[in-house]
Design a protein around this motif. Sequence first.
Motif, PDB file in Angstrom:
ATOM      1  N   ARG A 487       0.721  -1.126   0.042  1.00  0.00           N
ATOM      2  CA  ARG A 487      -0.043  -0.018   0.049  1.00  0.00           C
ATOM      3  C   ARG A 487       0.870   1.260  -0.164  1.00  0.00           C
ATOM      4  NH1 ARG A 487      -5.082   1.314   4.063  1.00  0.00           N
ATOM      5  NH2 ARG A 487      -5.206   3.779   3.264  1.00  0.00           N
ATOM      6  N   ASN A 488       1.904   1.274   0.805  1.00  0.00           N
ATOM      7  CA  ASN A 488       2.827   2.557   0.855  1.00  0.00           C
ATOM      8  C   ASN A 488       3.464   2.704  -0.459  1.00  0.00           C
ATOM      9  OD1 ASN A 488       2.301   3.136   3.804  1.00  0.00           O
ATOM     10  ND2 ASN A 488       3.916   1.761   4.214  1.00  0.00           N
ATOM     11  N   GLY A 489       4.000   1.642  -1.121  1.00  0.00           N
ATOM     12  CA  GLY A 489       4.538   1.891  -2.477  1.00  0.00           C
ATOM     13  C   GLY A 489       3.643   2.145  -3.600  1.00  0.00           C
ATOM     14  N   PHE A 490       2.505   1.797  -3.421  1.00  0.00           N
ATOM     15  CA  PHE A 490       1.470   1.871  -4.348  1.00  0.00           C
ATOM     16  C   PHE A 490       0.990   3.532  -4.412  1.00  0.00           C
ATOM     17  CE2 PHE A 490      -2.709   2.519  -6.568  1.00  0.00           C
ATOM     18  CZ  PHE A 490      -2.662   1.452  -7.378  1.00  0.00           C
ATOM     19  N   GLU A 491       0.736   3.958  -2.851  1.00  0.00           N
ATOM     20  CA  GLU A 491       0.974   5.370  -2.749  1.00  0.00           C
ATOM     21  C   GLU A 491       1.766   6.261  -3.489  1.00  0.00           C
ATOM     22  OE1 GLU A 491      -0.375   5.517   1.521  1.00  0.00           O
ATOM     23  OE2 GLU A 491      -2.471   5.310   0.946  1.00  0.00           O
ATOM     24  N   THR A 492       3.014   5.796  -3.088  1.00  0.00           N
ATOM     25  CA  THR A 492       4.161   6.535  -3.487  1.00  0.00           C
ATOM     26  C   THR A 492       4.138   6.552  -5.094  1.00  0.00           C
ATOM     27  OG1 THR A 492       5.436   5.815  -1.583  1.00  0.00           O
ATOM     28  CG2 THR A 492       6.898   6.674  -3.508  1.00  0.00           C
ATOM     29  N   GLU A 493       4.044   5.433  -5.930  1.00  0.00           N
ATOM     30  CA  GLU A 493       3.859   5.487  -7.217  1.00  0.00           C
ATOM     31  C   GLU A 493       2.724   6.246  -7.792  1.00  0.00           C
ATOM     32  OE1 GLU A 493       6.275   4.419  -9.221  1.00  0.00           O
ATOM     33  OE2 GLU A 493       7.588   4.235  -7.570  1.00  0.00           O
ATOM     34  N   PHE A 494       1.489   6.098  -7.054  1.00  0.00           N
ATOM     35  CA  PHE A 494       0.410   6.764  -7.449  1.00  0.00           C
ATOM     36  C   PHE A 494       0.612   8.429  -7.460  1.00  0.00           C
ATOM     37  CE2 PHE A 494      -3.666   9.042  -6.761  1.00  0.00           C
ATOM     38  CZ  PHE A 494      -4.589   8.191  -7.657  1.00  0.00           C
ATOM     39  N   VAL A 495       1.321   9.066  -6.646  1.00  0.00           N
ATOM     40  CA  VAL A 495       1.349  10.375  -6.603  1.00  0.00           C
ATOM     41  C   VAL A 495       2.358  10.696  -7.643  1.00  0.00           C
ATOM     42  CG1 VAL A 495       2.691  12.191  -5.472  1.00  0.00           C
ATOM     43  CG2 VAL A 495       1.219  10.550  -4.303  1.00  0.00           C
ATOM     44  N   LYS A 496       3.354   9.764  -8.254  1.00  0.00           N
ATOM     45  CA  LYS A 496       4.167  10.186  -9.476  1.00  0.00           C
ATOM     46  C   LYS A 496       3.660   9.896 -10.752  1.00  0.00           C
ATOM     47  CE  LYS A 496       8.389   8.056  -6.998  1.00  0.00           C
ATOM     48  NZ  LYS A 496       9.409   7.168  -6.862  1.00  0.00           N
ATOM     49  N   ARG A 497       2.635   8.853 -10.778  1.00  0.00           N
ATOM     50  CA  ARG A 497       2.056   8.627 -11.915  1.00  0.00           C
ATOM     51  C   ARG A 497       0.718   9.704 -12.267  1.00  0.00           C
ATOM     52  NH1 ARG A 497       1.967   3.725 -14.645  1.00  0.00           N
ATOM     53  NH2 ARG A 497       3.758   3.389 -13.414  1.00  0.00           N
ATOM     54  N   VAL A 498       0.102  10.290 -11.159  1.00  0.00           N
ATOM     55  CA  VAL A 498      -0.833  11.064 -11.409  1.00  0.00           C
ATOM     56  C   VAL A 498      -0.626  12.369 -10.925  1.00  0.00           C
ATOM     57  CG1 VAL A 498      -3.402  11.502 -10.846  1.00  0.00           C
ATOM     58  CG2 VAL A 498      -2.361   8.929 -10.867  1.00  0.00           C
ATOM     59  N   PRO A 499       0.209  13.133 -11.868  1.00  0.00           N
ATOM     60  CA  PRO A 499       0.754  14.496 -11.388  1.00  0.00           C
ATOM     61  C   PRO A 499      -0.627  15.560 -11.032  1.00  0.00           C
ATOM     62  CG  PRO A 499       0.891  14.461 -13.699  1.00  0.00           C
ATOM     63  CD  PRO A 499       0.541  12.965 -13.100  1.00  0.00           C
ATOM     64  N   GLU A 500      -0.125  16.564 -10.228  1.00  0.00           N
ATOM     65  CA  GLU A 500      -1.656  17.476  -9.923  1.00  0.00           C
ATOM     66  C   GLU A 500      -1.574  18.524 -11.052  1.00  0.00           C
ATOM     67  OE1 GLU A 500      -0.771  19.528  -6.200  1.00  0.00           O
ATOM     68  OE2 GLU A 500      -0.248  17.677  -4.998  1.00  0.00           O
ATOM     69  N   THR A 501      -0.594  18.682 -11.922  1.00  0.00           N
ATOM     70  CA  THR A 501      -0.648  19.680 -13.001  1.00  0.00           C
ATOM     71  C   THR A 501      -0.131  18.748 -14.286  1.00  0.00           C
ATOM     72  OG1 THR A 501       1.657  20.593 -12.501  1.00  0.00           O
ATOM     73  CG2 THR A 501      -0.275  21.661 -11.568  1.00  0.00           C
ATOM     74  N   GLY A 502      -0.445  19.263 -15.434  1.00  0.00           N
ATOM     75  CA  GLY A 502       0.196  18.809 -16.703  1.00  0.00           C
ATOM     76  C   GLY A 502      -1.351  18.517 -17.487  1.00  0.00           C
ATOM     77  N   GLU A 503      -0.838  17.820 -18.585  1.00  0.00           N
ATOM     78  CA  GLU A 503      -1.997  17.532 -19.476  1.00  0.00           C
ATOM     79  C   GLU A 503      -2.819  16.562 -19.189  1.00  0.00           C
ATOM     80  OE1 GLU A 503      -2.086  15.360 -23.802  1.00  0.00           O
ATOM     81  OE2 GLU A 503      -0.150  15.964 -23.151  1.00  0.00           O
ATOM     82  N   GLN A 504      -4.237  16.885 -19.203  1.00  0.00           N
ATOM     83  CA  GLN A 504      -5.396  16.099 -18.886  1.00  0.00           C
ATOM     84  C   GLN A 504      -5.264  14.658 -19.137  1.00  0.00           C
ATOM     85  OE1 GLN A 504      -8.064  16.905 -16.851  1.00  0.00           O
ATOM     86  NE2 GLN A 504      -9.020  14.994 -17.134  1.00  0.00           N
ATOM     87  N   GLU A 505      -5.427  13.795 -18.182  1.00  0.00           N
ATOM     88  CA  GLU A 505      -5.453  12.238 -18.367  1.00  0.00           C
ATOM     89  C   GLU A 505      -6.617  11.698 -17.607  1.00  0.00           C
ATOM     90  OE1 GLU A 505      -2.175   8.591 -19.355  1.00  0.00           O
ATOM     91  OE2 GLU A 505      -1.539  10.598 -18.556  1.00  0.00           O
ATOM     92  N   ASN A 506      -7.267  10.717 -18.256  1.00  0.00           N
ATOM     93  CA  ASN A 506      -8.146   9.671 -17.488  1.00  0.00           C
ATOM     94  C   ASN A 506      -7.752   8.583 -17.071  1.00  0.00           C
ATOM     95  OD1 ASN A 506     -10.423  11.939 -17.990  1.00  0.00           O
ATOM     96  ND2 ASN A 506     -10.725  11.242 -20.015  1.00  0.00           N
ATOM     97  N   TYR A 507      -8.155   8.237 -15.755  1.00  0.00           N
ATOM     98  CA  TYR A 507      -7.597   7.261 -15.116  1.00  0.00           C
ATOM     99  C   TYR A 507      -8.714   6.193 -14.733  1.00  0.00           C
ATOM    100  CZ  TYR A 507      -2.964   9.310 -15.096  1.00  0.00           C
ATOM    101  OH  TYR A 507      -1.736  10.094 -15.244  1.00  0.00           O
ATOM    102  N   GLU A 508      -8.483   4.952 -14.452  1.00  0.00           N
ATOM    103  CA  GLU A 508      -9.284   3.899 -13.851  1.00  0.00           C
ATOM    104  C   GLU A 508      -8.656   3.375 -12.766  1.00  0.00           C
ATOM    105  OE1 GLU A 508     -12.366   3.672 -15.087  1.00  0.00           O
ATOM    106  OE2 GLU A 508     -12.074   5.009 -16.707  1.00  0.00           O
ATOM    107  N   PHE A 509      -9.500   3.331 -11.408  1.00  0.00           N
ATOM    108  CA  PHE A 509      -8.875   2.780 -10.245  1.00  0.00           C
ATOM    109  C   PHE A 509      -9.707   1.667 -10.003  1.00  0.00           C
ATOM    110  CE2 PHE A 509      -7.902   1.893  -5.935  1.00  0.00           C
ATOM    111  CZ  PHE A 509      -6.564   2.567  -5.690  1.00  0.00           C
TER     112      PHE A 509
END
Length: 739
Positions: A487-509
Motif C-alpha cells: 500500500r505504501n509503495g502503491f501510494e508513492t507511485e500513485f503520486v508520481k503517476r498522477v501529477p497535480e498539473t500537466g496534460e489532462q489524462e483519464n484514469y481507472e482505479f
Amino acid sequence: MKNRLLIGAIVTDCHIDFQSEIMRGIISQAFKSNCDVAVIAPLYNFSYSSVHKDAERAIFSLILSSRIDGFIYDRNSFCGDEIREYIEQLLRRSGKPVMLLDYADHKSFETTSVDDRSAFEEITDHLIDVHGCKRIYCLTGPQKTYNAEERLEGYKDSMKKHGLFFDRTYIEYGDFWHEAADNYAKKIISGELERPEAVVCGNDVMAIRLTNALTAAGIRVPEDIAITGYDASEEGYRAVPSITSYSRPNFQLGAEAVRRLYRIITGKICRKVPNENGMLRLGRSCGCHDDPHLRHNVTRMNTINSRFETYLLYGDMLFDITNSSDIKTFADKLDNHTYYLYQMAHLNVCLTKKYIDSMFMPASANTELDFVPGDDMQTVYSKSSVFREYPQNVDFSSNDILPYSGSERPYPTAYYISPLHYNNNFFGYTAVSFGKKPSAYSSLFMQWINYVNVALEHVRLKSMMSNSLARTTHALLYDSNTGLLSRNGFETEFVKRVPETGEQENYEFLSIELPAIQKTYYRSGEEQCLSIMRSFAEMLTRIISGNELCGVWNENTFCVLTAGAERPEMIFSSVSALIKKEHPENSNYDFSIGVFSFGSAKKISASEAFYKSSINKIFSFNTSENSANPQFEKLCMLRSRIMKNPELPWNISEIAESLYLSKSYLQKIYKSYFNKSIIEEMIEFRIENAKELLTNTDLTVTEIARKCGYSSYNYFVRQFRSCEDLSPSEYRNSLRKEN
C-alpha cells in the motif's frame, strides 16, 4: 603418495619461550617422521571466564576432525579445571590416541615428561658447591602437581646428598605466578621466616617477583640472599639482576611426545632428532656473571620485537582494515600488513559460511555465530611468503581443517590454527605456517589477530546495516508475500503517476477483493490464505501491462491503476478465464471488482480513489454456494476457537447446543466443510501444540501432556505415537540429533 599422518597439538601461550621450545621439538620430530602438524592454538589460557573466552574455546571443535590421527595435549598450559575437562571430553570423543605432556599418570591418556628432578638437583648443587650456601629454601609450584613435586624432590635430593639440614619450614608451595612470591617475600621481610642464604624457585616468574619484592624492602640480591629460577625464560635474562636458571629440555619433551605417539599410531619406531639437553644458565641473581654473547642475542631480538610492536601499535593497520565495506576489500587491505608476521611462510584466513551468510542479513537479525564440527568454511585470504594466492571462494568442511589438507605435497607442514571471533560470535580461524622452520608465533601475532577480529566485526556490521537499509526500503514499498507494490509503495507511485498539473489524462482505479480469504483463514489457516494471494497476484501479473500499476492494498484486496476505460472489463474477463482454467470450482478465488474513474486535473489521493472504487462494485466472479450457507461462518469461528485452545475439554453435545444444531447434523456438516471431524481436528491441534513445546521448551513430557489437555500421560503418549510414529521423547531426541 600415501597421505601423511596429521598430528594435532593442543596447546596455548605458544609465544612464551617455554611453550615455544616444546613446539619446536614437536614440529622438528614430526618433520623428521614425515608427519604434518596442526596446532590448535587459542591465544589465551582461559585463566578467567568471559564471553570472549567462551567464543574462543569453540576452536576446540576441530579436535573432532577425522583428518587428525592423534593428539599431543599440553594440559598444564591451560588454566582452570573447567576448560581442561572440556578439552579432555572432546579428546575422548575423538577416539584418537592422546599423549599428555609433563604428567605422571592419567586415567585416559598416555603421558610423557622430562627429568625435572635431576635438573632441579643440579641448580641446587650450584648454590651449595659454587657459592657455599647451606641454609637454602625452596619455593616450588602448586602442591600435588607433577612439575612442582618433581622439582621439590630434586631440591631434597641435593640437600640430602650434601648432608644439609632442611624441614617443612624450608619448603613452600606456590603458584608458579606472582602471588606466591609476594607472600613468601612478606614472610622473609617480616621475620616470620628466618632469613635464608638462598632460595631456589620453581620458575623464573616467581624468582623475578621474589627478587623485586626483597630488593624493594632493602634486602640485596645476591649479596644478602641468592635466588635462582627455572625454565630459563627470556624475561629472567632481561631482569635486573639477571636470574640464574636452568634451560629445561623442553625441546626434547616435545620431540619424545611425537616419537611415542607415532609408535602408538603406526606400531613403528621413527628416527629421532638430535637431543637438545638442558643446561644451567648463569645469571647475576646467585652471584655469577651472565653470558655476554647470550645477552647480546636477547637484546638484539628484544630490539627487533620492540620496533615491530611500535610499528603495529602506532601504525595504521587497524584503521586501514576496519575501513572495509566487504570481505574482498578487507582481504586486499590485510595484504598490506602481513609483514608483521616474522618468518611467515604461509597464511590462510578461513571464515565460516555462517559468518559470510550473516553479512547478508539485516542488523535486526542479531544471530549468534557459533561453530560446530563439520561447519562449512571458505578461505577468503591466502598468502605465501613469496606471493598472494587468490582463493576461488569454494566451500570446504572444517572437518578438513584446511581446503588442501588431503592434497599431496613434497614435504610435511605445520600450521598454527587460531580462532577469529568477537565477543560471543565465532568468525573462523587463521592458519599460519613457518615453512620448514620449527618456529612458533610471537606475541606480536596475538595483537595482529586482535586487529583482524575487530576489522571482521566492523565489516560484518557495515554489511548488515547496509542490508537493513535496503530491506527496510524494500519492505516499505513491496509486499513480502506477493512481490507486488505494498500500500505504501502503491501510494508513492500513485503520486508520481498522477501529477497535480500537466496534460489532462483519464484514469481507472480498480479495487479487486477476494471475499473468501476470511473464510479460508478459519478453515485452513494463514499460510493457505497467503498462498491464494500469491497465486492470484501471479495471474494479475500476467495480465497487467507495463504502464499499469498493480499492488496489494490489504490482506484480501488488490488495487490497479490503468489509463484505459476498457481495461476494467478486460482485466475481469482475463482473470475469470484463468481461474476457470487453473482453479475450476475453487471458491477461494471468487472475486469482485470495483471501479472509480477520474481525471488527472482533479486532485485526489490513492486512499480516496480506493474508497470510491470499493463502493462501486461492477464485476463479480463466483464459483461456489458456500458463502450463502448461514452456518458456514459459525463453523469457521468454532474451528478457530478449537485451533487456538485445543487443550480445553471440548464437548460435541455442548457445542451443538450452543449452535442450535443437533449433534449428528453438526458432525455431518462440519466434516463436509473441513474434511475432518471435530474430534480429529482437536487431536491434530493438540499434537501440533505438543510438537511445538517439545521443540522449543525444556518442559517434561508429563508437563507438556497436561498443557495440551491430557489428564493421562499414557493416553497422551499413545495418541502422539499414533499420529507421529514416534513417542514424544523419541521425537525430541530426533530433533536434537538433527541440530
